[in-house]
Enzyme design. Structure first.
Site, PDB file in Angstrom:
ATOM      1  N   GLU A   1       0.599  -1.144  -0.072  1.00  0.00           N
ATOM      2  CA  GLU A   1       0.308   0.269  -0.080  1.00  0.00           C
ATOM      3  C   GLU A   1       0.853   0.851   0.398  1.00  0.00           C
ATOM      4  O   GLU A   1       0.460   2.227  -0.631  1.00  0.00           O
ATOM      5  CB  GLU A   1      -0.837  -0.019   1.030  1.00  0.00           C
TER       6      GLU A   1
ATOM      7  N   HIS B   1     -13.157   4.057  -8.805  1.00  0.00           N
ATOM      8  CA  HIS B   1     -11.591   4.258  -8.681  1.00  0.00           C
ATOM      9  C   HIS B   1     -11.300   3.487  -9.709  1.00  0.00           C
ATOM     10  O   HIS B   1     -10.304   4.209 -10.624  1.00  0.00           O
ATOM     11  CB  HIS B   1     -11.253   3.894  -7.048  1.00  0.00           C
TER      12      HIS B   1
ATOM     13  N   HIS C   1     -20.959 -10.007 -16.909  1.00  0.00           N
ATOM     14  CA  HIS C   1     -19.306  -9.698 -17.309  1.00  0.00           C
ATOM     15  C   HIS C   1     -19.296 -10.093 -18.332  1.00  0.00           C
ATOM     16  O   HIS C   1     -18.736  -9.845 -19.662  1.00  0.00           O
ATOM     17  CB  HIS C   1     -18.139  -9.607 -16.403  1.00  0.00           C
TER      18      HIS C   1
END
Length: 300
Positions: A58, A123, A213
Site C-alpha cells: 500500500e 476508482h 461481465h
C-alpha cells in the site's frame, strides 16, 4: 528541450500504467488497509515501518502515485506553455491533473471510510481515464514537435459514431469487471464457458455478476472484430486505424485468456495482474481511436 518533453510524456504514461497495476496489486492482495485508516500518511507517518507485506504494497502504491502526480503536473504545465493553442491540449492538460487528483481522493476516501462496491469499482475506471489523458497528450506532443502532422484519418461519419459508442461500451465492460472484483465475485463461476455447470446462473448473485461481465465482454470481442473487418476493407491505407483495430482484438483475446486463467488457477495473482494490464492497454488503444473519431482534420 522538446526531446525532453517527449521523453517526459512517455515516462509519465509508463508510470501511470505502473500505478494502475500496483492498484490492482493492492486490491488483489487485500492490502487496501495496509496503512490502516490513515491517508495521505501511513499509520500517521511519512515513512512507516515496512514490517508487513500489506503495508509495503500500500505504501509503495501511494509513493508511486505521488511521483506520477508530480510528473503529470510538470507535463501538463509544460505542454500548456508550448501548445495551448493546439486543439485538445488545454482540455487534456486540465484532464490529466483533474483525474489523477480525483483518483487519489477516491483512493483516500476508500481508506478512511468504507465505500460501496459501486464506488470502489469507479476508482479503477477513473485511473484508466487518467492514464488515457496522459497518453493522448503525449501523442499530441509527438505530432507537434516531431512528426509535424496531425493524425486525423478520413473516417466516415458512421464509423466515427461507431468508435465513440465502442469506447463508451468498453468503459461499461471495464466497470462491470471492477464491480465483479470488488464484490468478491471473481470466482462466482468456477468453470468456463459454463457457470457452475449452468448455461444461465441466477443473475442476482456472485455467479450472476460474473456471468453478466462475461456476456458484456463477449459482445465487446464481436464488436472489435467487426471494427477490424471494416478497417481492413476501407481503411487499410490509414495505418493508425488499421493497426489499432487489429491490436485491440489481440489485446482483448489476451485479456480474455487471462480472465479464464484467473478462474482455472483460482485467482492466481499473476493472472489477476495480467488481466488489469491488458485491459489498460486496450483502453489506451481505443482512446487513440476515440481521438481520431472526434477530432477535426487540421494541418499544422
Amino acid at each position: 528541450m522538446l526531446k525532453w518533453l517527449r521523453f517526459l510524456g512517455v515516462a509519465t504514461s509508463i508510470i501511470m500504467l505502473i500505478v494502475i497495476i500496483m492498484g490492482a496489486l493492492v486490491t488483489n492482495t487485500g492490502s487496501a488497509q495496509g496503512c490502516g485508516h490513515h491517508w495521505p500518511l501511513c499509520y500517521g507517518q511519512v515513512v512507516p515501518d515496512l514490517n508487513s507485506d500489506h503495508t509495503w504494497i500500500e505504501f509503495s502504491h501511494r509513493a508511486v502515485t505521488g511521483i506520477a502526480g508530480i510528473l503529470i503536473v510538470i507535463l501538463a504545465v509544460w505542454s500548456w506553455i508550448l501548445y495551448s493553442k493546439v486543439s485538445w491540449v488545454k482540455f487534456l492538460c486540465i484532464g490529466t491533473i483533474f483525474f489523477v487528483v480525483l483518483q487519489a481522493v477516491l483512493g483516500g476516501l476508500a481508506v478512511i471510510w468504507p465505500q460501496s462496491s459501486f464506488i470502489l469499482a469507479l476508482h479503477f475506471g477513473i485511473s484508466l481515464i487518467s492514464f488515457a489523458t496522459v497518453l493522448l497528450l503525449t501523442l499530441i506532443i509527438y505530432e507537434q514537435s516531431k512528426w509535424k502532422a496531425v493524425i486525423a484519418p478520413p473516417l466516415s461519419k458512421g464509423f466515427r459514431v461507431n468508435l465513440v459508442l465502442c469506447f463508451i461500451y468498453l468503459y461499461i465492460v471495464i466497470y462491470s469487471g471492477a464491480f465483479v472484483r470488488h464484490t468478491d465475485s471473481s470466482l462466482g463461476c468456477l468453470d468456463f464457458p459454463l457457470c457452475n455447470g449452468q448455461l444461465i446462473p441466477p443473475l442476482l448473485s456472485r455467479a450472476g455478476f460474473q456471468y453478466t461481465h462475461r456476456l458484456l465482454a463477449g459482445v465487446l470481442v464481436i464488436w472489435l472484430i467487426i471494427n477490424f473487418i471494416h478497417a481492413f476493407r476501407y481503411y487499410r491505407n490509414s495505418g493508425w486505424v488499421y493497426w489499432l483495430t487489429l491490436l485491440s482484438i489481440l489485446i482483448t483475446l489476451c485479456q480474455a485468456a487471462s480472465g479464464v486463467m484467473v478462474i482455472f488457477t483460482r485467482m492466481q495473482l499473476s493472472f489477476l495482474l495480467l488481466h488489469s494490464f491488458f485491459v489498460t492497454l486496450l483502453f489506451g488503444a481505443l482512446s487513440f481511436l476515440l481521438m481520431f473519431a472526434i477530432r477535426k482534420t487540421k494541418a499544422l
